[in-house]
Design an enzyme around this catalytic site. Sequence first.
Site, short mmCIF file in Angstrom:
data_model
loop_
_atom_site.label_atom_id
_atom_site.label_comp_id
_atom_site.label_asym_id
_atom_site.label_seq_id
_atom_site.Cartn_x
_atom_site.Cartn_y
_atom_site.Cartn_z
N GLY A 136 0.58 -1.29 -0.07
CA GLY A 136 -0.04 0.01 0.13
C GLY A 136 0.80 1.42 -0.12
CB SER A 137 -0.16 4.77 1.10
OG SER A 137 -1.34 4.87 0.37
CB ILE A 138 4.39 2.05 3.38
CG1 ILE A 138 3.58 1.99 4.78
CG2 ILE A 138 5.92 1.82 3.90
CD1 ILE A 138 3.77 1.08 5.94
#
Length: 612
Positions: A331-333
Amino acid sequence: MRMIHNLIKAVISYNNCFCGVLCIMEREEWTKVHNRKKIVLMFFVVVLLMAFLVGRLVYLMVWGSVYYGGKAQDIHERERSIKAARGNIYDRNGVLLASNRTVCTISVIHSQIEDAEQVIASLSEALQMDEQTVRKRVEKVSSIERIKSNVDIETGDRIRDMGLAGVKVDEDYKRYYPYGSLASKVLGFTGGDNQGIVGLEVKYEELLQGEPGKILTLTDARGIEIEGVGESRQEPVNGNDLYLTLDYNIQTYATQAAEKVMEQKAADSVEIIVMNPSNGEVYAMVNVPEFDLNHPFELTEAYEPAEGVSENDALNTMWRNKCLNDTYEPGSIFKIITASAALEEGVVSVDDSFYCPGYITVEDRRIRCHKVVGHGSETFVQGLQNSCNPVFITVGQRIGVDNYFKYFNQFGLNKLTNIDLPGEAGTIMHAKEDVGPVELATISFGQSFQITPIKLATTAGSIVNGGLLVTPHLALEARDADGTVVRDFRKEYALSESDRILSEDTSKLMQKLLKSVVTEGGGKRAYIEGYSIGGKTATSQTLPRSAHKYISSFLGFAPADDPQVLVLVVIHNPQGVYYGGTIAAPVARDIFADILPYLNIAPCTETENNVY
């Protein structure tokens, strides 16, 4: 005429006679010569044979005496092994995490048993074993037969006091873990033979196992022990002690935080990694639910097998270290990686402007932002703070497939971290030739591929530590029984300029940008007054997406301008609110609140939150 004829016949007869005598004489002479040669030949053959036998005898008595003497002694000896004490495992501060308890191994020597029925009855009762099982082993004709190992010392002493002929009670060792389930999937455990099975126990088997000794008993040709002759012992060499980078207190803090959020959110599981991003030392690695290391073959309630799942499969699942054995969509990490590549390549600057209407169209697909109404106009910095998908899809398009894969390789994402634990899984990524506009878009914000938590933590940590790729590790040093360091892992994992994956300037900029995510963006719930913390939130779905199961995560580091500790929290399938910034960031904050003072990391003196 008759007289002449008779005279001639007489002469011929005499001549024939004479020739016959001569022939006989010649034949006898030849026979004597032939026999003489045979005798001489036989003489030399016998002499050579005797010389060979004498030489062989001398060889056996002089040069081969030790070897054959030992072989002869072996025939009259019965050997029983003595296990070496396995090396202890300590945390970085000397807290004992794994040790040994003295137990006994009960064996029988068939040829020395005098009353088999008494032996069977006594051992069955003392060891609480089925009589038929004991009988089968007692009656088996072998030099030595093990009845049971890992017998407690009290029971062993009681059997020894019975004085049963042919029964041997030898001291042994059993692994003991004083803190039960703490770091269970990291430490691992040993089997009945005291050899490592999973985790660090198997990874460092050669350092920990030591060298076994043996007990020798002298017997006669029938295998009966000779009275009045004592046993000889060859003492074992104990294994080396292993000191870890793990910190007992940090591991405890992180475990408590993981258990708390798992219970509150009714999550399936939680993983937490705490490490030093500057050198790769792992302070804590949590996988809850854990299991009891002292009873590793007993399934805990959390791992009870579902219908159709075998007990062995359930055990393997229970033992899995999801921090490195399993992959997930980050995801956004992963936007940390996208941002770093874009800044390093020079295709974006902090002042670049973008527009988010709540979605972006790539080919025939509309990919939405988590904020349905959109973020409107925003800078690149704000796009990172807001974790805006359209912004990062646009940035990914600027990077392009070729450059994206260049940095993917440069950051080591296509390789294992080589952490010193078994079973590390590799990144699951599209083949370069299969990456089209849609795939590039989803990769840019951390979807459509899978990575392990340890790889994500290592790469992100290397980006913010100044740009040097570290190798995460748990071994610190190994010491022998005298306390002498026999292996220093700090030297093996030392960094050099050849490990650089990112320029120092870009690394410093990423520190500032990720600090702003915590002070002004989606990572606010990880903020601690007085401390400088950087980080990134993430929320992703598990496959299949129709199951509506989510993974909430947060990666943070402190101090932001000089990272000394990094925390990654991954929560699987939380119930209710599942956003990483809402439930994972507070877990990291609680851990930071505990460990920053513990690590003597002083609060910062700055009061200005502006990162520029």
